[in-house]
Design an enzyme around this catalytic site. Structure first.
Site, PDB file in Angstrom:
ATOM      1  N   GLU A 261       0.860  -1.188   0.000  1.00 41.17           N
ATOM      2  CA  GLU A 261       0.000   0.000   0.000  1.00 41.17           C
ATOM      3  C   GLU A 261       0.890   1.231   0.000  1.00 41.17           C
ATOM      4  O   GLU A 261       1.901   1.259   0.715  1.00 41.17           O
ATOM      5  CB  GLU A 261      -0.858   0.110   1.278  1.00 41.17           C
ATOM      6  N   GLU A 309     -13.763   5.679   0.051  1.00 32.49           N
ATOM      7  CA  GLU A 309     -14.656   4.755   0.746  1.00 32.49           C
ATOM      8  C   GLU A 309     -15.235   5.449   1.975  1.00 32.49           C
ATOM      9  O   GLU A 309     -14.537   5.624   2.975  1.00 32.49           O
ATOM     10  CB  GLU A 309     -13.881   3.499   1.164  1.00 32.49           C
ATOM     11  N   LYS A 312     -15.138   3.906   5.745  1.00 35.52           N
ATOM     12  CA  LYS A 312     -13.910   3.512   6.443  1.00 35.52           C
ATOM     13  C   LYS A 312     -13.855   4.132   7.828  1.00 35.52           C
ATOM     14  O   LYS A 312     -14.211   5.276   8.034  1.00 35.52           O
ATOM     15  CB  LYS A 312     -12.685   3.946   5.631  1.00 35.52           C
ATOM     16  N   GLU A 318      -8.943   8.707   6.155  1.00 31.16           N
ATOM     17  CA  GLU A 318      -9.133   7.333   5.679  1.00 31.16           C
ATOM     18  C   GLU A 318     -10.193   7.229   4.574  1.00 31.16           C
ATOM     19  O   GLU A 318     -10.142   6.320   3.755  1.00 31.16           O
ATOM     20  CB  GLU A 318      -9.554   6.425   6.842  1.00 31.16           C
TER      21      GLU A 318
END
Ligand SMILES: *[C@@H]1O[C@H](CO)[C@@H](O)[C@H](O)[C@H]1NC(C)=O
Length: 337
Positions: A261, A309, A312, A318
């Site tokens: 990541e 998203e 999250k 995030e």
């Protein structure tokens, strides 16, 4: 600039997958993949997502659990896949070989059309659970071999803070013995180590000592590592090379590294903006085919993440790591090639 700030960085739990893949010059090695996480409302169905990856020329994906919809959609797609074993399975896998064997039958063997590359046993595991990683990896590896799938490599995706003394990079070592034993297992099995590498968190946690340019692949700062004489022009390289130093220190210099990541949020916190995110992520894509000062050559890297998203957990940032919005419009412009 003194840059000792990134050792104690606390990395939030990132539950999404970014694997952006672009065909490298020789097309043998895919340097860039994109993680595909599903913690958001209104995300496109997996079949659309796979088509979307292909339309962008992204040839590798990481997913965070054995997502049936994704696995079905990926069948026959030729997209190389890194698949996580959810952290909640570690205890079972570590103590019950039969649990690992059943999981392999259900989630790997059942999808012969999926190009599995690695299976990551745990993502950013911390605390006492870290003791389960290696036994779970061993049981999973045995289960894959028994199922005739021994070519699929077993690894784990570590947080960057498994590295102590990351500055200067040549001083890096693993701060806990369990990582040394994992590295030795990876060396024996020929599997890579997966590590999540976020210059963003280092920068946002210590912007007094780390310049924005150094954190985002922009010119202006060079740091010479007195330990090995190598010169660093960006924080990503310095972080990655501290992991190579740790692998050396563990007696496993042969273990390959995969960045499982990396990314930069476009909103929600200090330094998080569309401008900084596009600068970092484009820099990352353009940079990783050349590797690092210590290990020149393509560095396989998975960007975090494909979509913003909104479900999250954790810090507001995030929710804003996506390269795209759920409706597939770009969060900002990025060239994958
Ligand atoms: C990047 O973040 C810094 C704060 O760290 C901010 O001052 C700057 O305006 C941002 N740059 C862009 C292009 O968004």
């Amino acid at each position: 600039m003194a840059k000792q700030g990134f050792a104690p960085v606390v990395l939030p739990v990132l539950a999404v997958l970014i694997v952006a893949a672009f065909p490298a010059a020789a097309e043998a090695v895919q340097s860039i993949g994109v993680c595909y996480g599903v913690n958001g409302k209104n995300l496109p169905p997996a079949s659309d997502v796979v088509k979307f990856y292909r339309s962008k020329g992204i040839n590798s994906m990481r997913i965070y659990f054995a997502d049936r919809n994704a696995l079905r959609a990926l069948s026959g797609s030729n997209i190389g896949l890194v698949m996580d074993v959810g952290n909640e399975n570690l205890d079972d896998f570590a103590t019950k070989p039969s649990a690992a064997a059943a999981w392999v039958q259900q989630n790997v063997k059942a999808y012969p059309g999926v190009s599995f590359r690695y299976i990551a046993v745990g993502n950013e595991v911390t605390g006492s659970e870290t003791d389960n990683i290696l036994p779970a990896m061993k049981n999973l590896r045995d289960a894959l071999s028994a199922a005739g799938l021994g070519g699929i490599k077993v690894s784990t995706a570590a947080r960057f803070d498994v590295i102590a003394n990351s500055y200067p990079p040549s001083n890096g070592f693993f701060n806990d013995d369990y990582m040394r034993y994992i590295a030795q297992f990876l060396s024996t099995t020929g599997a890579p180590l997966l590590v999540n590498v976020y210059p963003y968190f280092a920068y946002s946690g210590d912007s007094e000592h780390i310049s924005l340019n150094y954190a985002t692949f922009q010119p202006g700062t060079t740091v010479t590592d007195d330990g090995n004489g190598l010169t660093y022009t960006n924080l990503f390289d310095a972080m990655v090379d501290s992991i190579y130093a740790a692998l050396d220190d563990a007696g496993t210099p042969d273990v390959r590294l995969v960045v499982s990541e990396s990314g930069w949020p476009s909103a929600g916190g200090f330094g998080a903006s569309v401008g900084n995110a596009s600068t970092y992520n484009q820099g990352l894509i353009d940079h990783v085919r050349g590797g690092t000062p210590r290990k020149p050559g393509p560095l396989e890297t998975y960007m975090f993440a494909m979509f913003n998203e909104n479900k999250k957990q954790g810090d507001e940032t995030e929710k804003h790591f996506g390269l795209f919005n759920p409706n597939k419009s770009p969060a900002y412009n990025i060239r994958f090639h």
